[in-house]
Design an enzyme around this catalytic site. Structure first.
Site, short mmCIF file in Angstrom:
data_model
loop_
_atom_site.label_atom_id
_atom_site.label_comp_id
_atom_site.label_asym_id
_atom_site.label_seq_id
_atom_site.Cartn_x
_atom_site.Cartn_y
_atom_site.Cartn_z
N LYS A 129 25.76 42.17 47.98
CA LYS A 129 24.72 43.16 47.87
C LYS A 129 22.86 42.58 47.92
CE LYS A 129 23.28 46.74 45.60
NZ LYS A 129 23.53 48.26 45.42
N SER A 144 25.48 53.33 45.79
CA SER A 144 25.18 52.75 44.76
C SER A 144 25.24 54.25 43.43
CB SER A 144 23.80 52.03 45.06
OG SER A 144 24.01 50.74 44.29
#
Length: 625
Positions: A193, A393
């Site tokens: 991430k 996401s």
């Protein structure tokens, strides 16, 4: 008395001026109504002029009717993807269209997946035996992905074609923030991430580099396969491996180099290109050839429907809390659209079209839940997800509402991870020798303290909250994809995947376009393909805006600012500044907890939301509080 008399004259003058303004507006509207074509969507015969001046988008931003009326609308033109595709496909079987004139001189891009759909539509025209003749001064990757599907590719003598490929540098503010005394407290869940890295590092981490390089390589391979399949004689290897050698071998002439590499067929001016199209479509003294403007053609060919409704809801742009206009996915806006749609229509299935990098985790869950509720309210009807350029996401979070996921090989998806950012300014105050002190009654009094820094207790809370939402994300994906949680944890970690890889990993089910997803929805609902009636679940356009849009439908003008190859290569400082300010704004104003893919490649169009006025407004907004 003189003062009162003067004041009265001022009032009378203001009144007269207002009356004059309203009278002018009234007569302008009356003139527009009287002089407008009695049927603006009647089209004749000729070449379909696909003038893509501007950008192709999933969902255009709202048009300001007053800006259009006053001539002050300087926004870059946005073409809705589904309209462009349906318009070109309709041309393949309509005898009124003798050819397609693909005008790419002012084209600024549209995303690899979207352009693949447009390219497929152009190929249908060619397969129907109709010529597709493309023209541009300079071809970059996006323009050439479309031009490769043309039967003839023209380029200006002072232009050329170059393959740039995905890649480039990102901005990293970690060292700068540290030097300014700003501490960006970042909390993340997921090894890859890397959305938080621009705020915590001065360069890309090895893990992020590995993931980004793999994604770029996969996307580039998909681009090459698309172009090579459409134009097998083009020697892409030579111009990709050593563009300078290829151009030097042509004595520095980029247009000649592109022709010798098989990328283009003809070198000529716009006038010569028009004459070539006129050989097929007939001459026109005003435009050079008999043409059918794309906007008029789209309006004249609405999608026909049957008796079974399939609703299509679009989730486009950054996902935000609350309401938002088209082009941004407002959580409450989409919830309300779904509620109204299910109250007013009976649906056999729902298709969710996603083109989003994610955003607010809360809004993503609100949208996902609303989709499932809408399907349940209609009797547990099928929900099919169609992924566009980007469904990552929070966009992938929303996709978990679907029973099946349809994506393109070049779709960017995954990024199953969560992060949160809290900036504090204790270093700034220390450098200015300003103290911050106070009292507390609990460990959370005055927290999060952006002046004195976060306490260990708050840092533990934020990390726990981030981990909790990440675990929710993993559970949703595990249940939605019917895969063990352990396997999802291996595929998650915030890593971004291309659609081609995502299908192999089981994160999507099949390849296909939006139209393919609608057919899948019909099949799952037991509806025949010719009985499908598509209902677009979106905000209606008010009558005044619709009137202005119809009246101002393009006169099919030429591209206003064709770009040569060197202009195409030159970086636009405004776009770079827009990226920098956008990321800093995320740090200062964005929601603390996000499921967003900042590292996903997104086309930045010069002038689109990155103009000088926007930049000044952002700067003044921050400086002025």
């Amino acid at each position: 008395m003189r003062l009162l008399s003067g004041a009265w004259k001022v009032i009378v003058g203001i009144k007269d001026a207002l009356v004059l303004v309203f009278m002018i507006l009234f007569f302008m509207l009356l003139f527009m109504a009287l002089t407008a074509s009695p049927n603006p969507i009647v089209v004749g015969e000729g070449a379909l002029h696909v003038n893509l001046d501007g950008v192709i988008v999933e969902q255009p931003e709202p048009v300001d009717p007053f800006a259009v009326l006053t001539g002050s609308d300087s926004a870059i033109r946005e073409h809705r993807l589904r309209d462009v595709v349906s318009g070109i496909r309709a041309a393949a079987t309509d005898d009124r269209v003798t050819a397609v004139a693909l005008d790419l001189d002012g084209f600024l891009g549209g995303g690899q997946s979207a352009l693949g759909e447009v390219g497929d539509a152009l190929q249908e025209v060619r397969d129907a035996g109709k010529p597709v003749i493309a023209y541009a001064t300079a071809y970059g990757d996006d323009a050439y992905q479309l031009a490769a599907h043309a039967s003839e590719v023209w380029v200006n003598p002072m232009g050329g074609a170059l393959v740039l490929g995905p890649g480039g540098n990102n901005l990293y503010f970690g060292d700068a923030l540290s030097n300014l005394g700003v501490t960006a407290h970042v909390f993340r869940a997921g090894t890859y991430k890397s959305a938080v890295e621009p705020f915590s590092r001065g360069s890309m981490s090895p893990d992020a580099r590995e993931a980004s390089q793999a994604l770029a390589d996969t996307l580039f391979e998909a681009w090459r396969e698309d172009v090579s399949r459409a134009r097998p004689d083009a020697n892409l290897d030579a111009i990709i491996a050593s563009p300078a050698d290829t151009v030097e071998a042509a004595n520095g002439n980029l247009a000649t180099a592109a022709r010798e590499a098989g990328m283009i067929d003809r070198i000529g001016s716009r006038t010569e290109w028009q004459a070539r199209v006129a050989e097929i479509a007939g001459e026109d003294s005003r435009h050079g050839f008999r043409r059918i403007p794309l906007a008029n053609w789209i309006a004249a060919n609405p999608r026909s429907g049957g008796g079974s409704n399939i609703g299509v809801i679009t989730v486009a742009g950054t996902i935000v809390d609350g309401e938002a206009p088209p082009g941004t996915a407002g959580g409450e806006t989409i919830v309300e659209l779904l509620r109204e749609a299910t109250e007013n229509h009976d649906f056999s299935a729902i298709v969710v079209r996603i083109d989003s990098p994610g955003g607010s985790a809360l809004a993503s869950e609100r949208i996902r839940e609303a989709i499932r509720n809408a399907a349940a309210a209609e009797g547990d009807i099928p929900v099919i997800v169609s992924m566009g350029n980007l469904a990552a996401s929070g966009g992938y979070w929303v996709a978990m509402a679907g029973d099946e996921i349809v994506a393109e090989p070049a779709t960017i998806t995954g990024s199953i991870g969560v992060f949160s950012i809290i900036p504090t300014f204790e270093g700034v105050l220390r450098d200015l020798e300003i103290g911050a002190d106070g009292v507390a009654t609990t460990p959370l009094s005055g927290e999060p303290d952006i002046l004195g820094g976060l306490s260990p207790e708050v840092e533990r809370l934020f990390q726990a909250g981030t981990d909790d939402i990440y675990n929710r994300f993993l559970t949703l994906v595990s249940e939605g994809r019917h895969m063990p949680r352990e396997r999802i944890e291996e595929l998650a970690q915030g890593r971004v995947w291309a659609g081609a890889t995502a299908r192999q990993l089981g994160l999507v089910d099949r390849f296909g376009s939006l139209d393919d997803a609608i057919l899948v929805a019909a099949e799952e609902a037991g509806v025949e393909a010719d009985d499908v009636n598509v209902i677009w679940i979106e905000e209606p356009v008010d009558s005044f805006t619709e009137f202005v849009r119809n009246w101002s439908r393009e006169e099919d003008t030429e591209a206003t600012a064709p770009r040569d190859v060197w202009t195409m290569l030159r970086p636009d400082p405004r776009a770079i500044l827009s990226i920098m300010l956008g990321e800093m704004r995320l740090l200062l104003d964005g929601p603390a907890m996000q499921a967003r893919c900042i590292e996903c490649p997104v086309d930045v169009v010069p002038g689109r939301g990155s103009g000088d006025a926007t930049t000044r407004a952002m700067l003044l907004g921050w400086l002025g509080g």
